[in-house]
Scaffold this motif. Structure first.
Motif, short mmCIF file in Angstrom:
data_model
loop_
_atom_site.label_atom_id
_atom_site.label_comp_id
_atom_site.label_asym_id
_atom_site.label_seq_id
_atom_site.Cartn_x
_atom_site.Cartn_y
_atom_site.Cartn_z
N VAL A 92 0.86 -1.18 0.00
CA VAL A 92 0.00 0.00 0.00
C VAL A 92 0.89 1.23 0.00
N GLY A 93 0.71 2.08 -1.01
CA GLY A 93 1.57 3.24 -1.19
C GLY A 93 1.71 4.10 0.05
N SER A 94 0.58 4.39 0.70
CA SER A 94 0.64 5.29 1.85
C SER A 94 1.41 4.64 3.01
N GLU A 95 1.30 3.33 3.13
CA GLU A 95 2.03 2.64 4.21
C GLU A 95 3.53 2.61 3.91
N LEU A 96 3.81 2.45 2.63
CA LEU A 96 5.21 2.43 2.20
C LEU A 96 5.94 3.68 2.64
N VAL A 97 5.30 4.82 2.48
CA VAL A 97 6.01 6.06 2.79
C VAL A 97 5.74 6.59 4.19
N GLN A 98 4.67 6.14 4.85
CA GLN A 98 4.42 6.67 6.19
C GLN A 98 5.20 5.93 7.25
N LYS A 99 5.04 4.61 7.25
CA LYS A 99 5.63 3.83 8.34
C LYS A 99 7.12 3.67 8.16
N TYR A 100 7.56 3.77 6.94
CA TYR A 100 8.93 3.35 6.69
C TYR A 100 9.79 4.49 6.17
N ILE A 101 9.55 5.66 6.73
CA ILE A 101 10.35 6.82 6.36
C ILE A 101 11.83 6.44 6.42
N GLY A 102 12.49 6.72 5.35
CA GLY A 102 13.92 6.38 5.31
C GLY A 102 14.19 5.02 4.69
N ASP A 103 13.14 4.20 4.58
CA ASP A 103 13.35 2.85 4.07
C ASP A 103 12.45 2.51 2.89
N GLY A 104 11.70 3.47 2.39
CA GLY A 104 10.77 3.22 1.29
C GLY A 104 11.46 2.63 0.07
N SER A 105 12.60 3.21 -0.30
CA SER A 105 13.27 2.73 -1.51
C SER A 105 13.88 1.34 -1.28
N LYS A 106 14.33 1.11 -0.05
CA LYS A 106 14.86 -0.22 0.28
C LYS A 106 13.74 -1.26 0.18
N LEU A 107 12.58 -0.87 0.67
CA LEU A 107 11.45 -1.79 0.63
C LEU A 107 11.05 -2.10 -0.82
N ILE A 137 2.82 -8.04 -8.66
CA ILE A 137 3.01 -7.03 -7.62
C ILE A 137 1.83 -6.08 -7.72
N PHE A 138 1.10 -5.94 -6.62
CA PHE A 138 -0.06 -5.03 -6.62
C PHE A 138 0.25 -3.85 -5.71
N ILE A 139 0.31 -2.66 -6.30
CA ILE A 139 0.58 -1.45 -5.52
C ILE A 139 -0.71 -0.67 -5.38
N ASP A 140 -1.28 -0.69 -4.18
CA ASP A 140 -2.52 0.04 -3.92
C ASP A 140 -2.15 1.48 -3.53
N GLU A 141 -3.06 2.41 -3.79
CA GLU A 141 -2.82 3.83 -3.49
C GLU A 141 -1.52 4.32 -4.11
N ILE A 160 6.99 -11.49 -14.23
CA ILE A 160 6.56 -10.58 -13.18
C ILE A 160 5.70 -9.50 -13.83
N ARG A 161 4.57 -9.22 -13.25
CA ARG A 161 3.74 -8.13 -13.76
C ARG A 161 3.35 -7.23 -12.61
N ILE A 162 3.13 -5.95 -12.94
CA ILE A 162 2.79 -4.99 -11.90
C ILE A 162 1.41 -4.41 -12.18
N ILE A 163 0.56 -4.46 -11.19
CA ILE A 163 -0.74 -3.82 -11.29
C ILE A 163 -0.80 -2.79 -10.16
N ALA A 164 -1.19 -1.58 -10.50
CA ALA A 164 -1.33 -0.56 -9.47
C ALA A 164 -2.77 -0.07 -9.45
N ALA A 165 -3.16 0.55 -8.35
CA ALA A 165 -4.52 1.07 -8.24
C ALA A 165 -4.49 2.47 -7.64
N THR A 166 -5.40 3.30 -8.07
CA THR A 166 -5.53 4.63 -7.49
C THR A 166 -6.96 5.16 -7.63
#
Ligand code: ATP
Length: 270
Positions: free
Chosen positions: A83-98, A114-118, A157-163
């Motif tokens: 989840v996009g918002s979780e990626l950047v909120q909880k993991y400040i400093g580690d988003g790119s690593k994640l 890979i499903f990227i929500d938000e 590998i395929r990527i699906i995102a949602a917004t």
């Protein structure tokens, strides 16, 4: 802490018959995601490159996650959800690593979806880069673009995102070779609403006289998620009245209750 940031489902149970309506969207996903995974040679023979990423856009609760899961099921792919918002909120400093770890996981467990929500949380344009947090969001996005540019689209590998907010996306993310397929996921029409209600009533002990046509007409403006809530609420009303069967009256009460809840939510800011 990284484990909780992505949800990995090795064997997804959702199939297309659990999705009401969205026939065109399913067909698009079959062509853009399923076929390249199942029969990549077909694309080689015809001489075109399959799309790498598909972006599903539409209002909340319209079945975007459900669609992505069904594709993973059909292709026997591992479903990796972030989840996009979780990626950047909880993991400040580690988003790119994640992001790196997500793609590593996808390669290890391939075939993978890979499903990227938000997606908008990490890919909004014109970020104010003066704050540390926004710079971090920018770094996370850069890493995502680098990973997408880096992998071979003939690999599995395929990527699906949602917004819900396609209007705020950075155009860089929509370039060819990235999310170059956009699929609109609309609110359900009257026919789809009837189907969605029936899907969520499957397995409920219903009294014989449920008029799904009438319920479909009475639920104009409601999303798939709202319709699921109506089925559950109808069951709750029946339980509260100590009944063994769920009756039409319970559904009508549920429609009224969920309409109020949906309206209240629309009035909430954000
Ligand atoms: P969000 O943007 O809020 O993440 P979403 O579009 O990803 O929402 P889902 O999570 O797929 O929506 O839907 C929420 C729930 O609503 C699903 O688990 C499903 O039970 C129900 N639902 C939504 N759309 C449909 C549909 N077309 N058919 C059947 N069920 C649906």
């Amino acid at each position: 802490p990284f484990v909780a940031a992505m949800e990995v489902i090795e064997s997804v149970e959702v199939d297309y018959d659990q999705i009401g309506g969205l026939e065109e969207q399913i067909q698009e996903l079959q062509e853009a995601v399923e076929l390249p995974l199942i029969d990549p040679e077909r694309f080689v023979r015809i001489g075109i490159e399959p799309p790498k990423g598909v972006l599903l856009y539409g209002l909340p609760g319209t079945g975007k996650t459900l669609l992505a899961k069904a594709v993973a099921h059909r292709t026997n792919a591992t479903f990796i959800r972030v989840v996009g918002s979780e990626l950047v909120q909880k993991y400040i400093g580690d988003g790119s690593k994640l992001v790196r770890e997500i793609f590593e996981m996808a390669r290890k467990k391939a075939p993978s979806i890979i499903f990227i929500d938000e997606l908008d949380s990490i890919a909004a344009r014109r970020l104010n880069e003066t704050t540390g947090a926004d710079r971090e969001v920018q770094r996370t996005l850069m890493q995502l673009l680098a990973e997408m540019d880096g992998f071979d689209k003939r690999k599995n590998i395929r990527i699906i995102a949602a917004t819900n907010r396609p209007d705020v996306l950075d155009p860089a993310i929509l370039r060819p070779g990235r999310f170059d397929r956009l699929v609109h996921v609309p609110m359900p029409g009257v026919e789809a609403r009837g189907k969605i209600l029936k899907i969520h009533c499957d397995g409920m002990t219903l009294a014989g006289e449920i008029d799904f046509k009438k319920l479909a007409k009475a639920t104009e403006g409601m999303s798939g998620a709202d319709l699921k809530a109506i089925a559950t609420e109808a069951g709750m009303f029946a339980i509260r009245k100590d009944k063994e069967l769920v009756e039409m009256g319970d559904f009508l009460e549920a429609v009224a209750k969920v309409s109020v809840a949906a309206d209240t939510q629309k009035m909430m800011p954000g």
